[in-house]
Design a protein around this motif. Structure first.
Motif, short mmCIF file in Angstrom:
data_model
loop_
_atom_site.label_atom_id
_atom_site.label_comp_id
_atom_site.label_asym_id
_atom_site.label_seq_id
_atom_site.Cartn_x
_atom_site.Cartn_y
_atom_site.Cartn_z
N TRP A 122 34.80 46.14 52.62
CA TRP A 122 33.82 47.13 52.15
C TRP A 122 33.49 46.95 50.67
N ASP A 123 34.26 46.12 49.97
CA ASP A 123 34.00 45.89 48.55
C ASP A 123 33.13 44.65 48.31
N ILE A 124 32.76 43.96 49.36
CA ILE A 124 31.98 42.73 49.23
C ILE A 124 30.54 43.07 48.84
N ASP A 125 30.02 42.36 47.84
CA ASP A 125 28.64 42.56 47.38
C ASP A 125 27.69 41.78 48.30
N LEU A 126 26.86 42.50 49.04
CA LEU A 126 25.92 41.86 49.97
C LEU A 126 24.47 41.94 49.50
N GLU A 127 24.24 42.34 48.27
CA GLU A 127 22.89 42.66 47.81
C GLU A 127 21.87 41.57 48.14
N ASN A 128 22.22 40.31 47.94
CA ASN A 128 21.26 39.23 48.13
C ASN A 128 21.51 38.42 49.41
N TYR A 129 22.28 38.97 50.31
CA TYR A 129 22.62 38.26 51.54
C TYR A 129 22.24 39.06 52.78
N GLY A 130 21.90 38.34 53.84
CA GLY A 130 21.63 38.98 55.11
C GLY A 130 22.89 39.42 55.81
N ALA A 131 23.98 38.69 55.56
CA ALA A 131 25.26 39.02 56.19
C ALA A 131 26.38 38.21 55.56
N ALA A 132 27.59 38.73 55.67
CA ALA A 132 28.80 37.96 55.36
C ALA A 132 29.36 37.50 56.69
N VAL A 133 29.66 36.21 56.80
CA VAL A 133 30.02 35.61 58.08
C VAL A 133 31.19 34.65 57.91
N VAL A 134 31.62 34.08 59.03
CA VAL A 134 32.73 33.13 59.04
C VAL A 134 32.25 31.85 59.75
N PRO A 135 32.64 30.69 59.24
CA PRO A 135 32.20 29.44 59.88
C PRO A 135 32.60 29.36 61.35
N CYS A 136 31.76 28.71 62.11
CA CYS A 136 32.05 28.41 63.51
C CYS A 136 32.70 27.03 63.58
N ILE A 137 33.26 26.70 64.73
CA ILE A 137 33.86 25.38 64.88
C ILE A 137 32.83 24.27 64.74
N HIS A 138 31.54 24.61 64.89
CA HIS A 138 30.46 23.62 64.75
C HIS A 138 29.86 23.66 63.35
N TYR A 139 30.66 24.06 62.37
CA TYR A 139 30.18 24.34 61.01
C TYR A 139 29.31 23.22 60.44
N ASP A 140 29.71 21.97 60.65
CA ASP A 140 28.91 20.87 60.12
C ASP A 140 28.70 19.76 61.17
N ASN A 141 28.57 20.18 62.43
CA ASN A 141 28.31 19.23 63.51
C ASN A 141 26.83 18.82 63.46
N GLU A 142 26.59 17.56 63.12
CA GLU A 142 25.21 17.11 62.91
C GLU A 142 24.34 17.26 64.15
N GLN A 143 24.92 17.10 65.33
CA GLN A 143 24.15 17.23 66.56
C GLN A 143 23.62 18.65 66.73
N GLU A 144 24.46 19.63 66.37
CA GLU A 144 24.03 21.03 66.47
C GLU A 144 22.86 21.30 65.53
N PHE A 145 22.90 20.73 64.35
CA PHE A 145 21.85 20.97 63.37
C PHE A 145 20.55 20.25 63.75
N LYS A 146 20.66 19.08 64.35
CA LYS A 146 19.47 18.39 64.84
C LYS A 146 18.79 19.21 65.93
N ARG A 147 19.59 19.78 66.83
CA ARG A 147 19.04 20.59 67.91
C ARG A 147 18.29 21.80 67.37
N LEU A 148 18.87 22.44 66.35
CA LEU A 148 18.26 23.64 65.78
C LEU A 148 17.25 23.34 64.69
N GLN A 149 17.20 22.05 64.25
CA GLN A 149 16.34 21.64 63.14
C GLN A 149 16.68 22.42 61.87
N LEU A 150 17.99 22.42 61.59
CA LEU A 150 18.53 23.08 60.41
C LEU A 150 19.12 22.06 59.45
#
Length: 327
Positions: A122-150
């Motif tokens: 509850w003390d986290i500053d979110l003013e300039n963010y859409g959300a505070a999140v946690v990485p997924c197991i696919h955090y830097d999987n290039e195939q996932e990013f190609k699929r999403l075009q990210l």
């Protein structure tokens, strides 16, 4: 500051939600939470209200209940064989479902267990963010990013845990942008709304420690996760806050071999009025294969699991149960 938590589910997830709420109560005995329940179950709302209020302390929890119009999610695909149902998309509608006075809310999946204090969130500053999140197991999987075009540099998060800045979502129309993305690019959304939210919120996310969305696969020997996460992965086990049982087999399934299944079962056993029993997830040949496998394991002709871990889950399980019992 009001500590708002939102839970989105249907009648198939009532028992896991009860266990999750009990775990929040045990791990946060001095806090007061406003729990927003987004639920679809025609004719079951009143019985659900009574059930929830009988399970947890009235002093620690205030409940608000909301109807869901699934027609708004008509363009959201649920494919044959999917392991989720339409309830996974409910969280997209939070900016309009929840009152405008709720400016931030903690969203938690129903297959989670809270085993430590949530106070720091509850003390986290979110003013300039859409959300505070946690990485997924696919955090830097290039195939996932190609699929999403990210852009892979932006990372990829698991949507089971989100500390959402609802003011940001409303100002930037995240709800309608996400729904439009799903409608326009259904084939990109292999992981349903999680893919769409990653695309729409990309570049406007605050990443937190894995301890807030503990996914066991990070600890499997030989699993190649991002080097950026190495330090966090190494230390998160010492202070797990939220366990996410995100495997297909949940701790209330007989087929589940999650190394922290016993922690969930411990909380389930002390959850009042819980009408459940461990059941088989699968039927037919899958069920028969599991029964044969169990017999072989019992006779020590087969290992319980072929997965090796980099940490001692038995020790973690004992520690967590001791912490919960002393709370």
């Amino acid at each position: 500051m009001t500590k708002d938590i939102v839970l989105c589910f249907d009648r198939f997830f009532i028992n896991p939600i009860l266990v999750l709420l009990k775990s929040i109560e045990i791990s946060n005995p001095k806090e007061h939470f406003v729990i927003h329940i987004v639920f679809s179950g025609e004719g079951e709302k009143e019985s659900l209200k009574k059930l929830l209020q009988d399970v947890v302390s009235k002093e620690l929890f205030t409940f608000h209940f909301y109807e869901i119009d699934e027609n708004l999610l008509a363009s959201c695909p649920i494919r044959k064989g999917d392991y989720v149902n339409i309830a996974t998309y409910y969280r997209i509608l939070l900016p309009t479902i929840l009152p405008s006075t709720v400016e931030r809310v903690l969203y938690l999946d129903g297959d989670m267990l809270v085993v430590d204090s949530l106070s720091e969130l509850w003390d986290i500053d979110l003013e300039n963010y859409g959300a505070a999140v946690v990485p997924c197991i696919h955090y830097d999987n290039e195939q996932e990013f190609k699929r999403l075009q990210l852009n892979v540099k932006e990372g990829y998060f698991n949507a089971g845990f989100m500390l959402i800045n609802l003011s940001y979502w409303r100002t930037h129309d995240i709800q309608n942008k996400t729904l439009a993305f799903i409608q326009d690019y259904p084939n990109r959304c292999k992981k349903h709304d999680q893919d769409a939210l990653n695309y729409i919120l990309s570049g406007n996310l605050l990443y937190l420690s894995i301890r807030y969305n503990f996914q066991r696969i990070f600890y499997e020997k030989g699993f190649g996760f991002s080097q950026k996460l190495t330090s966090d992965v190494t230390t998160a086990t010492d202070k797990i806050c939220i366990i996410h049982y995100c495997d297909l087999e949940k701790p209330w399934h007989k087929e589940c071999f999650h190394p922290l299944k016993e922690v969930w079962s411990y909380v389930a056993k002390i959850t009042p009025n819980l009408s459940y029993k461990i059941q088989y997830k699968y039927v037919g040949m899958k069920k028969l294969k599991f029964i044969v496998k169990t017999i072989l394991i019992n006779f020590k002709l087969l290992q319980k699991s072929s997965i090796e871990y980099t940490v001692d889950f038995n020790k973690i399980s004992r520690t967590l149960k001791e912490n919960l019992s002393s709370s």
